[in-house]
Motif scaffolding. Structure first.
Motif, PDB file in Angstrom:
ATOM      1  N   UNK A  37       0.810  -1.227   0.000  1.00 17.12           N
ATOM      2  CA  UNK A  37       0.000   0.000   0.000  1.00 17.12           C
ATOM      3  C   UNK A  37       0.842   1.275   0.000  1.00 17.12           C
ATOM      4  N   UNK A  38       2.161   1.136  -0.009  1.00 17.36           N
ATOM      5  CA  UNK A  38       3.025   2.326  -0.112  1.00 17.36           C
ATOM      6  C   UNK A  38       2.864   2.938  -1.503  1.00 17.36           C
ATOM      7  N   UNK A  39       2.872   4.268  -1.596  1.00 17.17           N
ATOM      8  CA  UNK A  39       2.685   4.924  -2.900  1.00 17.17           C
ATOM      9  C   UNK A  39       3.627   4.421  -3.991  1.00 17.17           C
ATOM     10  N   UNK A  40       4.852   4.114  -3.642  1.00 17.93           N
ATOM     11  CA  UNK A  40       5.807   3.659  -4.661  1.00 17.93           C
ATOM     12  C   UNK A  40       5.486   2.249  -5.186  1.00 17.93           C
ATOM     13  N   UNK A  41       4.591   1.535  -4.512  1.00 18.50           N
ATOM     14  CA  UNK A  41       4.210   0.186  -4.948  1.00 18.50           C
ATOM     15  C   UNK A  41       2.787   0.136  -5.510  1.00 18.50           C
ATOM     16  N   UNK A  42       2.228   1.303  -5.840  1.00 24.26           N
ATOM     17  CA  UNK A  42       0.856   1.372  -6.316  1.00 24.26           C
ATOM     18  C   UNK A  42       0.633   0.502  -7.559  1.00 24.26           C
ATOM     19  N   UNK A  43       1.563   0.528  -8.496  1.00 25.43           N
ATOM     20  CA  UNK A  43       1.403  -0.265  -9.731  1.00 25.43           C
ATOM     21  C   UNK A  43       1.401  -1.754  -9.419  1.00 25.43           C
ATOM     22  N   UNK A  44       2.277  -2.189  -8.529  1.00 16.34           N
ATOM     23  CA  UNK A  44       2.349  -3.599  -8.157  1.00 16.34           C
ATOM     24  C   UNK A  44       1.041  -4.036  -7.475  1.00 16.34           C
TER      25      UNK A  44
END
Length: 183
Positions: A105-112
């Motif tokens: 749920x971290x912004x940098x993992x949004x695509x994943x």
């Protein structure tokens, strides 16, 4: 900049005047505005709920709803569809390895996270009777899941058991007991 509306506005003004009311200046603004919020911002307490509204109303799917929001995937699933959504319960998310969900749920993992959520969505409606043993079904992320139908009629998707089914205005939701993770 303002412009006068054409005939429909003229008829409304004449109707108001003929009924004893006063005609008012009927104008409209042509100023451009930024696009508003997406489909999820529409409030409708009368129609059948869509797949997201069903999930929001379920206490067993608050983790799924939080993940949909973190992945910015709510508007996609509130659209017309039709969709088949495999909806893991909160307990299913709890069974993921420690820290997995917090990391996703971290912004940098949004695509994943979005890829994982799209792996839970089929385009089209697949009712319980539509599932055929050993059939592969294409998911919204371009991969596929495999259906297994046991002799007792139990249906699993990549090993996740369907434990309930709910219809929605834009598709169908199959509640599952595991989170589907793409390989």
């Amino acid at each position: 900049m303002k412009k006068l509306l054409y005939l429909p506005s003229l008829f409304l003004a004449l109707a108001a005047w003929s009924c004893g009311g006063q005609a008012t200046d009927i104008t409209t603004s042509t100023a451009e505005s930024a696009p508003g919020p997406g489909q999820s911002a529409v409030v409708d307490d009368v129609s059948n709920p869509n797949v997201v509204q069903v999930a929001i109303s379920s206490a067993d799917h608050s983790t799924l709803v939080a993940a949909l929001k973190a992945a910015d995937y709510v508007d996609a699933l509130t659209n017309v569809g039709p969709f088949t959504v495999f909806a893991p319960t909160n307990t299913a998310f709890d069974e993921l390895p420690a820290g997995t969900l917090d990391d996703l749920v971290k912004p940098e993992n949004q695509r994943k996270l979005r890829d994982i959520l799209e792996y839970h969505v089929l385009l089209g409606v697949y009712k319980p009777g539509d599932f055929v043993n050993a059939r592969n079904l294409g998911t919204a992320d371009g991969r596929s899941v495999t259906v297994t139908v046991a002799e007792d009629g139990t249906v699993t998707i990549n090993g996740a058991k369907i434990i309930g089914t709910v219809t929605a205005s834009n598709g169908i939701i199959h509640v599952i007991d595991q989170v589907l993770l793409p390989k």
